[in-house]
Design a protein around this motif. Structure first.
Motif, PDB file in Angstrom:
ATOM      1  N   GLN A 244       0.858  -1.182   0.000  1.00 38.55           N
ATOM      2  CA  GLN A 244       0.000   0.000   0.000  1.00 38.55           C
ATOM      3  C   GLN A 244       0.894   1.232   0.000  1.00 38.55           C
ATOM      4  O   GLN A 244       1.799   1.345   0.821  1.00 38.55           O
ATOM      5  CB  GLN A 244      -0.911   0.006   1.219  1.00 38.55           C
ATOM      6  CG  GLN A 244      -1.833   1.218   1.284  1.00 38.55           C
ATOM      7  CD  GLN A 244      -2.716   1.192   2.527  1.00 38.55           C
ATOM      8  OE1 GLN A 244      -2.859   0.156   3.164  1.00 38.55           O
ATOM      9  NE2 GLN A 244      -3.286   2.329   2.880  1.00 38.55           N
ATOM     10  N   LEU A 245       0.652   2.168  -0.913  1.00 45.06           N
ATOM     11  CA  LEU A 245       1.469   3.370  -1.058  1.00 45.06           C
ATOM     12  C   LEU A 245       0.762   4.557  -0.419  1.00 45.06           C
ATOM     13  O   LEU A 245      -0.436   4.765  -0.632  1.00 45.06           O
ATOM     14  CB  LEU A 245       1.731   3.647  -2.540  1.00 45.06           C
ATOM     15  CG  LEU A 245       2.593   4.855  -2.883  1.00 45.06           C
ATOM     16  CD1 LEU A 245       4.014   4.689  -2.334  1.00 45.06           C
ATOM     17  CD2 LEU A 245       2.637   5.077  -4.399  1.00 45.06           C
ATOM     18  N   SER A 246       1.504   5.328   0.385  1.00 48.45           N
ATOM     19  CA  SER A 246       0.910   6.502   1.042  1.00 48.45           C
ATOM     20  C   SER A 246       0.631   7.599   0.022  1.00 48.45           C
ATOM     21  O   SER A 246       1.137   7.577  -1.102  1.00 48.45           O
ATOM     22  CB  SER A 246       1.864   7.018   2.120  1.00 48.45           C
ATOM     23  OG  SER A 246       3.080   7.464   1.537  1.00 48.45           O
ATOM     24  N   ASP A 247      -0.159   8.586   0.445  1.00 45.70           N
ATOM     25  CA  ASP A 247      -0.540   9.682  -0.457  1.00 45.70           C
ATOM     26  C   ASP A 247       0.672  10.484  -0.928  1.00 45.70           C
ATOM     27  O   ASP A 247       0.685  10.994  -2.053  1.00 45.70           O
ATOM     28  CB  ASP A 247      -1.539  10.613   0.236  1.00 45.70           C
ATOM     29  CG  ASP A 247      -2.892   9.933   0.454  1.00 45.70           C
ATOM     30  OD1 ASP A 247      -3.172   8.945  -0.264  1.00 45.70           O
ATOM     31  OD2 ASP A 247      -3.644  10.387   1.337  1.00 45.70           O
ATOM     32  N   ASP A 248       1.695  10.628  -0.046  1.00 48.77           N
ATOM     33  CA  ASP A 248       2.883  11.394  -0.453  1.00 48.77           C
ATOM     34  C   ASP A 248       3.899  10.541  -1.203  1.00 48.77           C
ATOM     35  O   ASP A 248       4.973  11.007  -1.565  1.00 48.77           O
ATOM     36  CB  ASP A 248       3.543  12.054   0.753  1.00 48.77           C
ATOM     37  CG  ASP A 248       4.069  11.039   1.771  1.00 48.77           C
ATOM     38  OD1 ASP A 248       3.959   9.818   1.519  1.00 48.77           O
ATOM     39  OD2 ASP A 248       4.587  11.474   2.817  1.00 48.77           O
TER      40      ASP A 248
END
Length: 402
Positions: A244-248
């Protein structure tokens, strides 16, 4: 009702100004209700009054108590003032003197230590420059020796060739047969002169510049300055469906269950929990730091853009192919991996952060622990193309520090 002489108080003295009057009963407020903490009249404390059953005191008694409290408070304030005055007069000057003295000692310590570091750096600089000069002289001398050797070999070959040509052109058959032994000797002598071969002795050995002290100071200087770090972010097109990749786009979180919301594409890793950065480097010096304290299974390093993305084989597994160079952790096992070769690393503790330095001029990849200033591993290689920061995580979370 508790009263102290209720209803027995004398009225106001002749000639005195009338005191406050109860707005309800029109009588003088000569009493104090401790329950409601206000002045009341005698009627308020009597039968049917609002303060019946309350603790009642004469107003003058309450005033006397307040005067005594004020006196006590004034005495305490006087003692407090005396304490402050003594502190300002006696303690602060000593404190100031000690602060000045301690600051002076601190300056001397900084100057002394930096002077020692400067002296050590100058000594190391001199030592390394002497090594470079010595290695240059050695290589130069080896080349000169080779020049002399091959000049003599060329001269000898010319002499042998001239002799053989002379025999070929000037001797008749019988004379040539009589010279057979000489011809054999000349041919054997020529065959003894071997062709030139590549030799490391003729090359400048760049290892002479490798210094643990210089490397550690250099890594600390690069990662210790904001100007020395890159703004690295993940390329969301490459992120594995197990991540899962964070928004930043700086944090990767492992999910054991494959995400179905992740659209497949040619850039995406479909099996191993990998991700590439969105920028590549093909020249210069680059550095970035990764927070790894929450993960017990991760890989951090660099990879070529042609790193395969599909399948469960070693082709797309970081460190198991010729396209990636990574530092990895699995539990308490640390290693550096490239092309299926795994070099164990003996670390005394698990790093909370991992610094990566890529010096493409020196063709050097370095892993560093910023907290302790420890160089964990250095790899020298001729990188064949632009390199991308690469990441993998199979336990909790890792994130790029910015």
């Amino acid at each position: 009702m508790s009263t102290e002489g209720a209803g027995q108080g004398p009225g106001p003295e002749p000639g005195s100004e009338p005191g406050p009057i109860c707005p309800e009963h029109g009588q003088a407020l000569n009493w104090f209700c401790c329950s409601e903490r206000r002045l009341v009249c005698a009627a308020c404390t009597g039968l049917g009054g609002r303060c019946r059953g309350h603790r009642i005191r004469r107003a003058e008694k309450r005033a006397e108590e307040l005067r005594n409290k004020i006196v006590d408070q004034c005495e305490r304030l006087q003692l407090q003032s005396a304490t402050i005055t003594k502190y300002v007069a006696d303690v602060l000057p000593g404190k100031n003197q000690r602060a000045v003295s301690t600051a002076s000692a601190a300056r001397e310590l900084v100057i002394q230590r930096l002077g020692l570091v400067r002296s050590l750096c100058e000594s190391e600089e001199q030592r390394l420059l002497e090594q470079v000069h010595g290695e240059e002289e050695r290589a130069h001398q080896s080349i000169l020796t080779q020049r002399v050797h091959w000049a003599e070999a060329l001269q000898k070959l010319d002499t042998i060739r001239g002799s053989l040509v002379d025999m070929l052109t000037h001797l008749d058959d019988l004379q040539l047969i009589q010279k057979e032994q000489e011809i054999f000797e000349r041919t054997e002598e020529a065959e003894g002169i071997l062709d030139p071969k590549e030799s490391e002795k003729l090359n400048f050995n760049e290892k002479c510049t490798r210094s643990p002290l210089l490397t550690q100071l250099w890594a600390t200087a690069i990662l210790g300055s904001l100007s020395g770090t890159e703004d690295v972010r993940m390329d969301e097109r490459t992120v594995s469906p197990f991540l899962q990749l964070s928004d930043d786009r700086r944090t990767l979180t492992f999910n054991a269950k494959k995400s179905k919301a992740c659209a497949d594409g040619p850039e995406r890793f479909d099996h191993w929990p990998n991700a590439l950065a969105d920028t590549s480097f093909q020249a210069g010096l680059h550095a970035w730091t990764v927070n790894v304290q929450n993960s017990c299974a991760y890989k951090v390093g660099v990879a070529l853009g042609q790193l395969p993305r599909k399948g469960s084989g070693s082709d797309s597994r970081l460190g198991c192919n010729a396209f990636s160079w990574v530092f990895s952790r699995y539990g308490q096992d640390f290693r550096f991996s490239h092309d299926g070769q795994h070099e164990p690393l003996a670390l005394l503790r698990c790093p909370a952060q991992l610094g990566v330095l890529l010096d493409l001029q020196a063709q050097e990849l370095l892993f560093y622990e910023p907290a302790s200033g420890t160089v964990l591993h250095i790899h020298h290689a001729s990188f064949p193309g632009p390199l991308f920061p690469v990441f993998a995580v199979a336990d909790q979370t890792i994130s790029i520090v910015h």
